[in-house]
Design a protein around this motif. Structure first.
Motif, mmCIF file in Angstrom:
data_model
loop_
_atom_site.group_PDB
_atom_site.id
_atom_site.type_symbol
_atom_site.label_atom_id
_atom_site.label_comp_id
_atom_site.label_asym_id
_atom_site.label_seq_id
_atom_site.Cartn_x
_atom_site.Cartn_y
_atom_site.Cartn_z
ATOM 1 N N PHE A 1 9.519 -20.100 4.133
ATOM 2 C CA PHE A 1 10.392 -20.370 5.271
ATOM 3 C C PHE A 1 11.626 -21.127 4.783
ATOM 4 N N PHE A 2 12.775 -20.849 5.402
ATOM 5 C CA PHE A 2 14.006 -21.554 5.058
ATOM 6 C C PHE A 2 14.672 -22.073 6.326
ATOM 7 N N ARG A 3 15.212 -23.285 6.229
ATOM 8 C CA ARG A 3 15.948 -23.848 7.359
ATOM 9 C C ARG A 3 17.313 -23.156 7.469
ATOM 10 N N GLU A 4 17.910 -23.246 8.643
ATOM 11 C CA GLU A 4 19.183 -22.582 8.909
ATOM 12 C C GLU A 4 20.254 -23.007 7.901
ATOM 13 N N SER A 5 20.253 -24.298 7.542
ATOM 14 C CA SER A 5 21.284 -24.808 6.639
ATOM 15 C C SER A 5 21.143 -24.265 5.223
ATOM 16 N N ASP A 6 19.960 -23.721 4.876
ATOM 17 C CA ASP A 6 19.741 -23.174 3.537
ATOM 18 C C ASP A 6 20.236 -21.737 3.406
ATOM 19 N N VAL A 7 20.519 -21.085 4.524
ATOM 20 C CA VAL A 7 20.766 -19.642 4.531
ATOM 21 C C VAL A 7 22.251 -19.364 4.757
ATOM 22 N N GLY A 8 22.805 -18.467 3.949
ATOM 23 C CA GLY A 8 24.206 -18.100 4.100
ATOM 24 C C GLY A 8 24.411 -17.064 5.186
ATOM 25 N N GLU A 9 25.667 -16.672 5.368
ATOM 26 C CA GLU A 9 25.995 -15.684 6.396
ATOM 27 C C GLU A 9 25.413 -14.311 6.097
ATOM 28 N N ASP A 10 25.074 -14.063 4.821
ATOM 29 C CA ASP A 10 24.498 -12.762 4.480
ATOM 30 C C ASP A 10 23.034 -12.649 4.863
ATOM 31 N N HIS A 11 22.421 -13.791 5.252
ATOM 32 C CA HIS A 11 21.016 -13.814 5.646
ATOM 33 C C HIS A 11 20.106 -13.241 4.562
ATOM 34 N N LEU A 12 20.438 -13.582 3.307
ATOM 35 C CA LEU A 12 19.601 -13.203 2.168
ATOM 36 C C LEU A 12 18.855 -14.425 1.661
ATOM 37 N N CYS A 13 17.742 -14.190 1.003
ATOM 38 C CA CYS A 13 16.919 -15.280 0.480
ATOM 39 C C CYS A 13 17.756 -16.162 -0.449
ATOM 40 N N PRO A 14 17.737 -17.489 -0.261
ATOM 41 C CA PRO A 14 18.514 -18.384 -1.126
ATOM 42 C C PRO A 14 18.030 -18.426 -2.568
ATOM 43 N N ASN A 15 16.788 -18.003 -2.803
ATOM 44 C CA ASN A 15 16.253 -17.998 -4.168
ATOM 45 C C ASN A 15 17.054 -16.991 -5.006
ATOM 46 N N PRO A 16 17.765 -17.444 -6.054
ATOM 47 C CA PRO A 16 18.595 -16.514 -6.840
ATOM 48 C C PRO A 16 17.793 -15.434 -7.541
ATOM 49 N N GLU A 17 16.486 -15.659 -7.747
ATOM 50 C CA GLU A 17 15.657 -14.649 -8.384
ATOM 51 C C GLU A 17 15.159 -13.599 -7.390
ATOM 52 N N CYS A 18 15.429 -13.824 -6.090
ATOM 53 C CA CYS A 18 14.963 -12.892 -5.058
ATOM 54 C C CYS A 18 16.143 -12.211 -4.360
ATOM 55 N N ARG A 19 16.870 -12.989 -3.559
ATOM 56 C CA ARG A 19 18.027 -12.480 -2.810
ATOM 57 C C ARG A 19 17.668 -11.308 -1.899
ATOM 58 N N GLY A 20 16.408 -11.279 -1.452
ATOM 59 C CA GLY A 20 15.989 -10.228 -0.536
ATOM 60 C C GLY A 20 16.355 -10.570 0.909
ATOM 61 N N PRO A 21 16.251 -9.602 1.820
ATOM 62 C CA PRO A 21 16.598 -9.853 3.221
ATOM 63 C C PRO A 21 15.596 -10.808 3.879
ATOM 64 N N LEU A 22 16.110 -11.680 4.750
ATOM 65 C CA LEU A 22 15.269 -12.620 5.495
ATOM 66 C C LEU A 22 14.956 -12.061 6.884
ATOM 67 N N ARG A 23 13.847 -12.526 7.440
ATOM 68 C CA ARG A 23 13.486 -12.155 8.809
ATOM 69 C C ARG A 23 13.577 -13.390 9.691
ATOM 70 N N TRP A 24 14.117 -13.198 10.882
ATOM 71 C CA TRP A 24 14.127 -14.288 11.858
ATOM 72 C C TRP A 24 12.779 -14.290 12.580
ATOM 73 N N VAL A 25 12.109 -15.440 12.550
ATOM 74 C CA VAL A 25 10.771 -15.555 13.130
ATOM 75 C C VAL A 25 10.802 -16.605 14.230
ATOM 76 N N GLN A 26 10.218 -16.286 15.363
ATOM 77 C CA GLN A 26 10.066 -17.245 16.454
ATOM 78 C C GLN A 26 8.683 -17.036 17.054
ATOM 79 N N GLU A 27 7.782 -18.032 16.852
ATOM 80 C CA GLU A 27 6.413 -17.876 17.332
ATOM 81 C C GLU A 27 5.729 -19.232 17.397
#
Length: 655
Positions: free
Chosen positions: A135-161
């Protein structure tokens, strides 16, 4: 450490969303090396590894493979077990997060934390990376909504539950105090400093459940929820001890002495979440958590399952066996050596298969293999295959070997796996120089029996000491080294006393030399590579093969091919490509000149067997008469010696 405490080490448990590779292999290898080293010191040990099977990305990988998740994880867990066994990893326990023992403990941990108030109900809203299960906080995520981990950079999912949260924020001060009071708890130091900075930024409570979509460990009395995979996975280290049902077993094992892993799961999970969970349970923290780097590509980026850039360990071991002709089990140990020798702890290391092959030839074929072959061959020649009794002790060599053993211990204490091997290779290099200094062949000619006995016993004993030190890294090859010098003991029963000088009894039977590490060729030669003499010019790349005139069997039978023992090898002055070889052909000694200096060093040829044309008319080159010609394969302009697969008496006819 109390005498009753079993020394307990763990690998991380590996995601089963793909096959094992040498990234996971190097972590498991290092745990295996440390376990065998602790046994060498006489300690009882327990080595845990396993597979992490409850992740969302595992379920997605199963769907992609069109398999039910349970069948998918069963297949891959079996593959991991088979790979680790093939790599000679002697783990004591293999835990899977789908096992009932693990599920039971995860649910019990969750129940206790919920009852204590450290797990509480709330609503999670934020970004989630399936690839990293983070999980990543909003402040950790850029406008591209990609994983902040430089070794991943995969797409993130918005979760609300609706979710349960672990009260991680309540443990920041206690964690920081423990880290600062125990400098060895988190290592290496620069990783420890990363954790301190992470904690000082302020820990926030962590969501530890997800909606149940059909895969994961359910919350015992709330089946609409499953446990977050990282909260689940970390508990495996505790579940394997028998806690809370078998407290006697738990007391023998816990706390873990070492958690070893790659760096990407260190700061957030193993160095922060896991110790906080243990604090919340009132349980002791592990003694040490250590993180190493990655195999990276030429651009400095991590290689692994996502990139497909590094090989399966068993496939790489098979390639070494195929290209060198080494016994497959010895080739596995060669790969174990190469993984530990090439990976520069604790940083990242660029992976290169060709660098592995070069290291194999330099360290194993040339240095260690050459030392063993030369020493054993000369003991067979001069003492009938019996270890001689030395009239005196080479004090300088004894002191040198003791220093090497001390450096080896210090290196492993600091997780410098490469450094421990470098220490052993200082002894290997010293003994190769020692042979040149002492020149046992000259001692034999001068009939200096006492000096010859001292020299060759010293060589055998040094090899025995090297075998003891290499046992944790190369158990099969180390056992073979001991057999080569006539030391009759199981490497699995070795103790630190076996690294002390003088363990080889004079009179031990030394078998015929059998090269353990044949050279890896520059490339895998195709079937039918031409057999040539050293004077034949290399064929131009891409040129059509030459077709010489056919000869009769009678013509061929005129060529007398024989097996020869190389007893000496020297460079030819002012000739970059020529070596002068002294060879034995039965009772006859001859001199040959060979254009192989670019491929072979003189010292690595002594003790080897080659095939020579024995009835070739002598001729002079560079003022030296060459009385025959050796045979070599000509491949890509390189001369590759032809040698008997099994050692035979010199002078034997080749037909």
């Amino acid at each position: 450490m109390s005498p009753e405490k079993i020394w307990y080490i763990t690998t991380p448990i590996y995601y089963v969303n793909g096959s094992p590779h040498i990234g996971s292999a190097v972590t498991t290898l290092c745990c295996d090396v440390l376990t065998r080293y602790q046994r060498l010191l006489g300690r009882r040990t327990w080595f845990l590894t396993g597979t992490d099977e409850q992740a969302t990305k595992v379920a997605e990988a199963a769907a992609k493979a069109a398999e039910p998740p349970r069948e998918f994880v069963d297949r891959l867990a079996t593959e991991f077990k088979a790979a680790w066994q093939a790599m000679h990893f002697a783990y004591d326990d293999f835990i899977r997060t789908t096992e009932p023992r693990h599920v039971r403990v995860v649910q019990e941990v969750f129940r206790r934390l919920r009852d204590s108030g450290d797990a509480y109900r709330g609503t999670y809203e934020g970004w989630y990376c399936v690839a990293d299960e983070t999980f990543f906080r909003e402040s950790d995520v850029g406008e591209d909504h990609l994983c902040p981990n430089p070794e991943c950079r995969g797409p993130l999912r918005w979760v609300q539950e609706e979710s349960y949260f672990f009260r991680l924020s309540a443990y920041g001060d206690r964690l920081l105090e423990h880290v600062q009071a125990n400098p060895d708890f988190l290592q290496p130091d620069f990783r420890r400093n990363e954790v301190i900075r992470f904690i000082e930024q302020g820990l926030r409570d962590m969501s530890i459940t997800r909606a149940n979509t059909g895969w994961g460990i359910p919350v015992a009395d709330e089946p609409d929820k499953v446990i977050y995979v990282w909260f689940d996975a970390l508990i495996n280290y505790l579940a394997a001890t028998g806690w809370p049902d078998d407290m006697e077993r738990y007391a023998e094992l816990w706390p873990a002495d070492v958690h070893l892993m790659a760096k990407e799961i260190f700061v957030r999970f193993h160095a922060t979440l896991w110790p906080a969970m243990l604090m919340a349970l009132g349980l002791p923290l592990p003694r040490q958590v250590y993180a190493h780097g990655f195999w990276v590509n030429a651009g400095g980026h991590k290689e692994g399952k996502r990139t497909g850039g590094i090989p399966h360990p068993v496939e790489l071991a098979r390639a070494i066996a195929r290209r060198s002709g080494a016994d497959p089990e010895i080739a596995v140990d060669a790969l174990r050596y190469l993984l530990a020798r090439e990976m520069a702890f604790p940083g990242d290391t660029e992976f290169s298969e060709e660098a592995f092959y070069r290291r194999y030839n330099t360290d194993l074929a040339n240095d260690l293999g050459n030392l063993c072959n030369r020493a054993v061959t000369m003991v067979s020649r001069y003492f009938g295959g019996v270890a001689p009794a030395p009239p005196r002790v080479e004090e300088e060599i004894v002191a040198f070997a003791a220093t090497v053993a001390d450096d080896y211990r210090e290196a492993l204490r600091e997780f410098r796996f490469q450094g421990a091997l470098e220490a052993v290779w200082r002894l290997v290099a010293r003994m190769n120089r020692y042979i040149e200094e002492r020149a046992p062949w000259s001692l034999a000619k001068r009939k200096e029996a006492d000096e010859l006995s001292t020299t060759l016993y010293t060589c055998l004993e040094a090899i025995r000491v090297c075998g003891a030190l290499l046992g944790p890294y190369m158990p099969v090859a180390a056992q073979a080294l001991w057999r080569q010098v006539g030391f009759d003991k199981s490497i699995g029963e070795a103790r630190w006393d076996d690294t002390v000088w003088g363990g080889l009894p004079p009179g031990a039977r030394v078998p015929e030399a059998q090269p353990l590490f044949p050279r890896i060729q520059a490339a895998e030669p195709p079937k039918g590579a031409a057999i040539i003499a050293e004077e034949t010019p290399a064929q131009a790349p891409g040129a059509a093969p030459a077709h010489p005139p056919e000869i009769t069997i009678d013509d061929f039978m005129k060529v007398e091919l024989r097996v020869a023992n190389v007893v000496a090898a020297d460079p030819v002055p002012n000739a970059d490509k020529l070596l002068k070889l002294t060879v034995e052909l039965g009772e006859e000694t001859r001199t040959l000149l060979a254009g192989i200096a670019e491929m072979y060093r003189p010292e690595e040829l002594v003790g080897q067997q080659i095939v020579v044309v024995a009835n070739l008319q002598p001729r002079k080159l560079r003022g030296v008469e060459s009385q025959g010609m050796l045979l070599a394969a000509d491949y890509q302009g390189q001369a590759i010696l032809l040698r008997p697969e099994t050692r035979v008496p010199s002078g034997v006819r080749v037909r």
